[in-house]
Design a protein around this motif. Sequence first.
Motif, PDB file in Angstrom:
ATOM      1  N   LEU A  26       0.814  -1.211   0.000  1.00  6.70           N
ATOM      2  CA  LEU A  26       0.000   0.000   0.000  1.00  6.70           C
ATOM      3  C   LEU A  26       0.849   1.264   0.000  1.00  6.70           C
ATOM      4  N   ARG A  27       2.117   1.173   0.337  1.00  2.00           N
ATOM      5  CA  ARG A  27       2.993   2.338   0.328  1.00  2.00           C
ATOM      6  C   ARG A  27       3.243   2.840  -1.087  1.00  2.00           C
ATOM      7  N   ALA A  28       2.918   2.041  -2.075  1.00  3.62           N
ATOM      8  CA  ALA A  28       3.104   2.457  -3.453  1.00  3.62           C
ATOM      9  C   ALA A  28       1.976   3.348  -3.943  1.00  3.62           C
ATOM     10  N   PRO A  45     -10.681  21.171 -10.912  1.00  2.33           N
ATOM     11  CA  PRO A  45     -10.131  21.580  -9.626  1.00  2.33           C
ATOM     12  C   PRO A  45     -10.971  20.987  -8.491  1.00  2.33           C
ATOM     13  N   GLY A  46     -10.304  20.430  -7.500  1.00  2.00           N
ATOM     14  CA  GLY A  46     -10.983  19.772  -6.390  1.00  2.00           C
ATOM     15  C   GLY A  46     -11.027  18.260  -6.514  1.00  2.00           C
ATOM     16  N   ASP A  47     -10.781  17.728  -7.706  1.00  2.00           N
ATOM     17  CA  ASP A  47     -10.741  16.275  -7.878  1.00  2.00           C
ATOM     18  C   ASP A  47      -9.588  15.696  -7.077  1.00  2.00           C
ATOM     19  N   GLN A  48      -9.803  14.506  -6.554  1.00  2.00           N
ATOM     20  CA  GLN A  48      -8.772  13.752  -5.852  1.00  2.00           C
ATOM     21  C   GLN A  48      -8.299  12.645  -6.792  1.00  2.00           C
ATOM     22  N   LEU A  49      -7.010  12.383  -6.803  1.00  2.00           N
ATOM     23  CA  LEU A  49      -6.447  11.302  -7.607  1.00  2.00           C
ATOM     24  C   LEU A  49      -5.804  10.274  -6.691  1.00  2.00           C
ATOM     25  N   VAL A  50      -6.111   9.016  -6.933  1.00  2.00           N
ATOM     26  CA  VAL A  50      -5.347   7.942  -6.315  1.00  2.00           C
ATOM     27  C   VAL A  50      -4.215   7.673  -7.292  1.00  2.00           C
ATOM     28  N   VAL A  51      -2.977   7.804  -6.812  1.00  2.00           N
ATOM     29  CA  VAL A  51      -1.819   7.667  -7.692  1.00  2.00           C
ATOM     30  C   VAL A  51      -0.954   6.496  -7.250  1.00  2.00           C
ATOM     31  N   ARG A  52      -0.212   5.976  -8.203  1.00  2.00           N
ATOM     32  CA  ARG A  52       0.711   4.875  -7.917  1.00  2.00           C
ATOM     33  C   ARG A  52       2.130   5.348  -8.181  1.00  2.00           C
ATOM     34  N   TYR A  53       2.938   5.314  -7.129  1.00  2.00           N
ATOM     35  CA  TYR A  53       4.329   5.731  -7.229  1.00  2.00           C
ATOM     36  C   TYR A  53       5.151   4.637  -7.895  1.00  2.00           C
ATOM     37  N   GLY A  54       6.061   5.050  -8.770  1.00  2.00           N
ATOM     38  CA  GLY A  54       6.966   4.104  -9.396  1.00  2.00           C
ATOM     39  C   GLY A  54       6.342   3.274 -10.506  1.00  2.00           C
TER      40      GLY A  54
END
Length: 156
Positions: A26-28, A45-54
């Motif tokens: 989950l740290r990713a 503007p105001g949207d939230q993004l779930v992002v994946r690092y790496g």
Amino acid sequence: MPERVHARGPGQGEDAEAGPGRGGPLRAFGLAEVYNPSMVPTLQPGDQLVVRYGAAVRPGDVVVLRHPFRQDLLIVKRVVGRRDGGWWVQGDNPFVENDSREFGVVPDELVIARAWVRVRPPRGIQRSVAGVLSWAVSAVRPVRAERSLSRRLRAR
């Protein structure tokens, strides 16, 4: 007005030392909030993004990156293609040019994460189950690579 994104997760602030991939799967993942209109109509503007690092990046992906001239500033752009020295990125809004047309190619090390899911916050109070379900169906969407858009942007 400079564009900015507020990101929470690995690679941001105090978690910078941990980095993606450490501390469990989950740290990713992290969250980013969109503040400016450069990605309209895809992101508001105001949207939230779930992002994946790496995560691997390819043309058409929406990414969070450090601005090449102000690396304390995070921005959201769509990857148009690979060029010598990095990625060419552009916003979906043709009237905002705070992208590679202004600052050129973005090196790989400035690309922080790839957007995975967009969550649009509810407008007003939802008072019924039907209202909440209606919001949930329209507000939560995967952020996918738009192949036709990336071709269109490359052709400019």
